[in-house]
Write an enzyme that holds these catalytic residues in place. Structure first.
Site, PDB file in Angstrom:
ATOM      1  N   HIS A  49     -15.119   7.157 -25.223  1.00 32.54           N
ATOM      2  CA  HIS A  49     -16.098   8.127 -25.438  1.00 32.54           C
ATOM      3  C   HIS A  49     -15.532   9.458 -24.474  1.00 32.54           C
ATOM      4  O   HIS A  49     -15.941  10.579 -25.040  1.00 32.54           O
ATOM      5  CB  HIS A  49     -17.431   7.977 -24.791  1.00 32.54           C
ATOM      6  CG  HIS A  49     -18.160   6.897 -25.730  1.00 32.54           C
ATOM      7  ND1 HIS A  49     -19.650   7.082 -26.038  1.00 32.54           N
ATOM      8  CD2 HIS A  49     -17.750   5.652 -26.231  1.00 32.54           C
ATOM      9  CE1 HIS A  49     -19.830   5.976 -26.829  1.00 32.54           C
ATOM     10  NE2 HIS A  49     -18.756   5.163 -26.980  1.00 32.54           N
ATOM     11  N   GLN A  66      -0.816   5.937 -24.722  1.00 32.53           N
ATOM     12  CA  GLN A  66      -0.610   5.502 -25.896  1.00 32.53           C
ATOM     13  C   GLN A  66       0.394   6.799 -26.914  1.00 32.53           C
ATOM     14  O   GLN A  66       0.945   6.443 -27.708  1.00 32.53           O
ATOM     15  CB  GLN A  66      -2.027   5.069 -26.583  1.00 32.53           C
ATOM     16  CG  GLN A  66      -1.713   4.780 -27.849  1.00 32.53           C
ATOM     17  CD  GLN A  66      -2.986   3.816 -28.100  1.00 32.53           C
ATOM     18  OE1 GLN A  66      -3.223   2.598 -27.884  1.00 32.53           O
ATOM     19  NE2 GLN A  66      -3.933   4.315 -28.921  1.00 32.53           N
ATOM     20  N   TRP A 116     -11.666   4.182 -33.201  1.00 33.76           N
ATOM     21  CA  TRP A 116     -11.211   5.432 -33.861  1.00 33.76           C
ATOM     22  C   TRP A 116     -10.291   6.447 -33.092  1.00 33.76           C
ATOM     23  O   TRP A 116      -9.508   7.041 -33.858  1.00 33.76           O
ATOM     24  CB  TRP A 116     -12.666   6.164 -34.002  1.00 33.76           C
ATOM     25  CG  TRP A 116     -12.524   7.373 -34.837  1.00 33.76           C
ATOM     26  CD1 TRP A 116     -13.069   8.472 -34.891  1.00 33.76           C
ATOM     27  CD2 TRP A 116     -12.084   7.246 -36.387  1.00 33.76           C
ATOM     28  NE1 TRP A 116     -12.687   9.409 -35.689  1.00 33.76           N
ATOM     29  CE2 TRP A 116     -12.205   8.856 -36.659  1.00 33.76           C
ATOM     30  CE3 TRP A 116     -11.373   6.258 -37.239  1.00 33.76           C
ATOM     31  CZ2 TRP A 116     -11.893   9.176 -38.001  1.00 33.76           C
ATOM     32  CZ3 TRP A 116     -10.821   7.039 -38.474  1.00 33.76           C
ATOM     33  CH2 TRP A 116     -11.383   8.304 -38.820  1.00 33.76           C
ATOM     34  N   GLU A 157      -4.885   8.576 -33.699  1.00 32.29           N
ATOM     35  CA  GLU A 157      -3.718   8.705 -32.831  1.00 32.29           C
ATOM     36  C   GLU A 157      -2.299   8.109 -33.675  1.00 32.29           C
ATOM     37  O   GLU A 157      -1.415   8.768 -33.976  1.00 32.29           O
ATOM     38  CB  GLU A 157      -3.440   8.221 -31.536  1.00 32.29           C
ATOM     39  CG  GLU A 157      -4.569   8.789 -30.521  1.00 32.29           C
ATOM     40  CD  GLU A 157      -4.722   8.396 -29.251  1.00 32.29           C
ATOM     41  OE1 GLU A 157      -5.490   8.790 -28.441  1.00 32.29           O
ATOM     42  OE2 GLU A 157      -4.362   7.075 -29.048  1.00 32.29           O
TER      43      GLU A 157
END
Length: 490
Positions: free
Chosen positions: A24, A362, A380, A385
Site C-alpha cells: 500500500h 525489485q 498488483w 513492474e
C-alpha cells in the site's frame, strides 16, 4: 478552503492516507509525490505509527511528528494499537480502533489547516475505510485510491450489487463462469478474488473475513457518497474494457493514474518507492546479476506478506535445481522458520547456481538484461513492474486479487503462464520447472507480448501521457470543488 497561491491561483492540498504495509505504501507515496509535482499542489502522506516508524527508523514515531522529504510531508496517525496488527478482534474492538483512526486523522487535518495548508481532498487506499468517516466529519471531498486492477474493482462492484448470491451459490465450483457485466473476459470462480470465493464457501481465516467486511463497507459508503472519486493504479491501454465498464457506476469519476511506482528517464517523474525492509546488499546481488548471461536468471519473489512453509521452500529448491538455471530468490527474514533457514544454508553450502536474498530493489532486478522471467505471487505492484520492465512471468497466486491478476496475465495480456498449486496449496518443484520452461521456451510469443505491453506502459506514464493527463483532470476536479465550497462560504 485552500489558500490563495502566490500566482493568484488556488493551491490544492491533498491528504493521502494509506495502510502502513509495503504493497500500500509504495503506490500511495508515489501518488502523493506525483500530486505534489503539479504546480500549486501540496501533498501529505499519513500512515499508521508502526509504518511511519519503519519508513523513518530514526524518528520518534510520535503522532505529532512531521517529516518532509523536500517534496511531500509525512504525518503519522494512530489506529489505537500502533503495533502493526490488523483489527480482526471483536466488533467492539474494531469500532474502537476505527474511532481512534478517525480521531487521530482529524488531528492531522487540523494541524495542516493551522500550518496554512487546509486539506482540499482526502485520498485513501484500501483497508482504511475510516477515512470515509473522516471526510464526512470535516466536509471534505473523498477519493479512493484503488491499488488493485480495475478488473477487480468491477468484479467487487458487481459482487456487492446483485451478483453476490449467484457467486456464493457456485463458489465451490472453480470452473463455474460468473456472468458479470462489462468484464473483458469471462471469469471463472477460480479467477475471482479469494475474499469473494471464501465468503461463499465459508472458508478463509479471520483476516480474510475482516477484509471482506471492510470491502463491503467501503462499497456501501461509496454508494452513499455519490461524489466520491476513484483513482485506479492502472493505465487505459492495459484495462480499457474494465475501466469503461466501471465508470457508469461511479458518479464521482474514475481516473486511471498508473502505473505509478516506476519513474522513467526523461518523464519528469520522481521515485516514489519506499522499502520497509532493508535490502540485502551484502550478498552483492547486482554484481552477481551482471555476471550472468542475458535472459538466463529466474527471479523469484512472493512479495512482502507471504511466507514459506518448509515444504514450499523445499519444493522451490527442487524446481530451481531441476531447471539448472541461475536464480535470484527473495526470502524475507520475517516469519522465516528454522526449517527454512536450514534448507537455505544447505543450498548455499552446495554452491549451486542461485543467490538467496532477504530483500532487493525489485525494479532494478526486473530491469536487468540477465533476467529471463519472474516467478511471482501476482501482487498488483509486482505485476505492473513486470509489465513495465517487459519481463514474462510465472504466475503463482495465493489470495486476494492474485488469482484474478494471474488470469489477466495469462489469458488477456499473454505475458505469462499460471502455475497450479497442489491440494495443499503448494507450488511443487515439478510445476515450477514446467512453467518456467514454458514461459522462457516460448520466447517468440511471450517476448512479442511483453515488448508490446512494455511500450504501452511507457507511453502511458510518460510526461504528458494518458496517466498524467488523467491525474491532472482529477486535480482540476478537486480544485473546482474547492472553488465551489469557497464561493458558498463567502
Amino acid at each position: 478552503m485552500a489558500d490563495r497561491g502566490g500566482d493568484g491561483g488556488r493551491t490544492c492540498s491533498f491528504l493521502v492516507v494509506a495502510y502502513g504495509i509495503q504493497g500500500h505504501l509504495n503506490p500511495a507515496r508515489s501518488l502523493a509525490r506525483r500530486l505534489a509535482g503539479i504546480a500549486g499542489v501540496t501533498a501529505t502522506l499519513s500512515v499508521q505509527v508502526f509504518g511511519h516508524r519503519r519508513m523513518f527508523p530514526s524518528s520518534s514515531g510520535d503522532e505529532a511528528e512531521i517529516t518532509s522529504d523536500g517534496l511531500i510531508s509525512y504525518l503519522p496517525f494512530s489506529d489505537g494499537q500502533d503495533d502493526g496488527s490488523w483489527p480482526t478482534g471483536s466488533d467492539q474492538e474494531r469500532v474502537r480502533r476505527r474511532r481512534a483512526t478517525v480521531d487521530s486523522l482529524s488531528s492531522v487535518v487540523r494541524r495542516l489547516a493551522a500550518a496554512g495548508r487546509p486539506v482540499s481532498c482526502v485520498v485513501c487506499t484500501l483497508n482504511v475505510p475510516a477515512v470515509v468517516d473522516l471526510a464526512r466529519a470535516h466536509g471534505l471531498p473523498l477519493a479512493v485510491y484503488w491499488i488493485q486492477p480495475a478488473t477487480a474493482l468491477l468484479a467487487y462492484y458487481h459482487y456487492f450489487h446483485a451478483h453476490g448470491e449467484a457467486i456464493a451459490s457456485h463458489a465451490a465450483d472453480p470452473a463455474y463462469v460468473a456472468a458479470l457485466p462489462g468484464l473483458p473476459l469471462p471469469l471463472r470462480i477460480r479467477d475471482l478474488p479469494s475474499f469473494i470465493v471464501e465468503e461463499g464457501t465459508g472458508g478463509g481465516n479471520e483476516l480474510s473475513r475482516f477484509i471482506h467486511q471492510e470491502f463491503r463497507r467501503l462499497f456501501e459508503q461509496m454508494d452513499e457518497d455519490k461524489t466520491a472519486m476513484v483513482l485506479v493504479n492502472t493505465f487505459e491501454a492495459l484495462e480499457a474494457t474494465a475501466l469503461e465498464g466501471i465508470r457508469p457506476y461511479m458518479d464521482g469519476g474514475v481516473f486511471a493514474v498508473g502505473a505509478s511506482t516506476i519513474p522513467l528517464p526523461g518523464a519528469g517523474q520522481v521515485d516514489g518507492r519506499s522499502d520497509l525492509f532493508d535490502q540485502d546488499e551484502d550478498t552483492g546481488y547486482m554484481p552477481w546479476l551482471n555476471a550472468q548471461p542475458a535472459r538466463s536468471v529466474v527471479y523469484v519473489s512472493f512479495g512482502s506478506l507471504l511466507t514459506y512453509s518448509a515444504r514450499q521452500a523445499e519444493e522451490m529448491l527442487l524446481g530451481l535445481r531441476r531447471l539448472a538455471r541461475p536464480y535470484l530468490w527473495v526470502v524475507r527474514l520475517e516469519g522465516r522458520s528454522p526449517e527454512v533457514d536450514r534448507l537455505l544454508l544447505e543450498e548455499a553450502a552446495a554452491r549451486r547456481e542461485g543467490t538467496v536474498v532477504t530483500w532487493c530493489d525489485q525494479v532494478r532486478v526486473l530491469s536487468h538484461p540477465s533476467v529471463a522471467c519472474f516467478v511471482t505471487h501476482c501482487g498488483w505492484n509486482s505485476t505492473l513492474e513486470a509489465v513495465e520492465c517487459g519481463v514474462p512471468v510465472v504466475a503463482a497466486p495465493s489470495w486476494s486479487d492474485q488469482p484474478l491478476i494471474a488470469h489477466l496475465l495469462e489469458e488477456q495480456w499473454g505475458v505469462g503462464v499460471r502455475a497450479e498449486r497442489d491440494a495443499d496449496g503448494v507450488l511443487t518443484g515439478g510445476e515450477l520447472a514446467r512453467c518456467v520452461e514454458l514461459v522462457v521456451g516460448d520466447g517468440e510469443t511471450a517476448g512479442a507480448n511483453v515488448s508490446a505491453w512494455k511500450k504501452r506502459a511507457h507511453e502511458a506514464v510518460a510526461a504528458g501521457g494518458p496517466s498524467e493527463r488523467s491525474l491532472r483532470s482529477f486535480v482540476n476536479m478537486v480544485q473546482e470543488l474547492d472553488e465551489f465550497a469557497s464561493t458558498n462560504m463567502s
